[in-house]
Design an enzyme around this catalytic site. Structure first.
Site, PDB file in Angstrom:
ATOM      1  N   MET A   1      36.988  37.310  86.702  1.00 11.42           N
ATOM      2  CA  MET A   1      36.918  38.738  86.585  1.00 11.42           C
ATOM      3  C   MET A   1      35.567  39.112  85.997  1.00 11.42           C
ATOM      4  O   MET A   1      35.424  39.191  84.793  1.00 11.42           O
ATOM      5  CB  MET A   1      38.027  39.230  85.676  1.00 11.42           C
ATOM      6  CG  MET A   1      37.705  40.553  85.061  1.00 11.42           C
ATOM      7  SD  MET A   1      39.054  41.539  84.599  1.00 11.42           S
ATOM      8  CE  MET A   1      39.840  41.828  86.109  1.00 11.42           C
ATOM      9  N   PRO A   2      34.578  39.310  86.814  1.00 11.96           N
ATOM     10  CA  PRO A   2      33.278  39.734  86.285  1.00 11.96           C
ATOM     11  C   PRO A   2      33.242  41.230  85.982  1.00 11.96           C
ATOM     12  O   PRO A   2      33.948  42.016  86.607  1.00 11.96           O
ATOM     13  CB  PRO A   2      32.300  39.394  87.402  1.00 11.96           C
ATOM     14  CG  PRO A   2      33.080  38.841  88.519  1.00 11.96           C
ATOM     15  CD  PRO A   2      34.520  38.915  88.199  1.00 11.96           C
ATOM     16  N   LEU A   3      32.414  41.577  85.029  1.00 10.35           N
ATOM     17  CA  LEU A   3      32.053  42.970  84.773  1.00 10.35           C
ATOM     18  C   LEU A   3      30.573  43.069  85.104  1.00 10.35           C
ATOM     19  O   LEU A   3      29.758  42.320  84.562  1.00 10.35           O
ATOM     20  CB  LEU A   3      32.295  43.353  83.319  1.00 10.35           C
ATOM     21  CG  LEU A   3      31.782  44.736  82.910  1.00 10.35           C
ATOM     22  CD1 LEU A   3      32.462  45.840  83.703  1.00 10.35           C
ATOM     23  CD2 LEU A   3      31.954  44.945  81.418  1.00 10.35           C
TER      24      LEU A   3
END
Length: 136
Positions: A1-3
């Site tokens: 889950m990248p931001l």
């Protein structure tokens, strides 16, 4: 889950900003293997005095830098990261950005550094993320 945080010139039209965001996301899906619906991005336009850079640092001729900062769980191998940089630059070229102007940094952290709603650490419950080799 990248931001993903994307900082770019306010002179870039809205359609170009969206194409840049789409290109970064597509690279994360194609290279890292994140799910297509795992998209969390912050796109911030800046005035000309807010984006400062050396136009020739490390012999790269920059004119209109697009900064891409990706925060993600640690554990991806170096080769995957290098491929990600190449893919982002290629995708952003399709969005009208010169490869010389693509500046990417990765900020890595652990599963327990994420809460994506409801005050829970959902990634801890998952125990794994796309493309990462996590230590037990």
């Amino acid at each position: 889950m990248p931001l993903v945080r994307i900082d770019l010139s306010a002179a870039r039209p809205l359609a170009a900003r969206r194409a840049i965001a789409d290109g970064v996301h597509r690279a994360l899906v194609d290279v890292i293997g994140i799910p297509a619906g795992d998209r969390f991005q912050i796109v911030t336009p800046h005035g000309p005095e807010e984006l400062l850079f050396d136009p020739d640092y490390l012999d790269v001729a920059r004119r209109d830098v697009v900064y891409v900062q990706i925060t993600l769980v640690a554990g991806r191998p170096r080769e995957l990261k290098l491929d990600l940089y190449r893919r982002i630059a290629a995708n952003l070229t399709d969005a009208g950005v010169r490869p010389e102007d693509v500046f990417v940094t990765l900020v890595e952290n652990a599963l327990d550094n994420w809460s994506v709603g409801n005050g829970r650490a959902q990634l801890v419950d998952l125990g794994a993320v796309a493309g990462a080799r996590l230590e037990p």
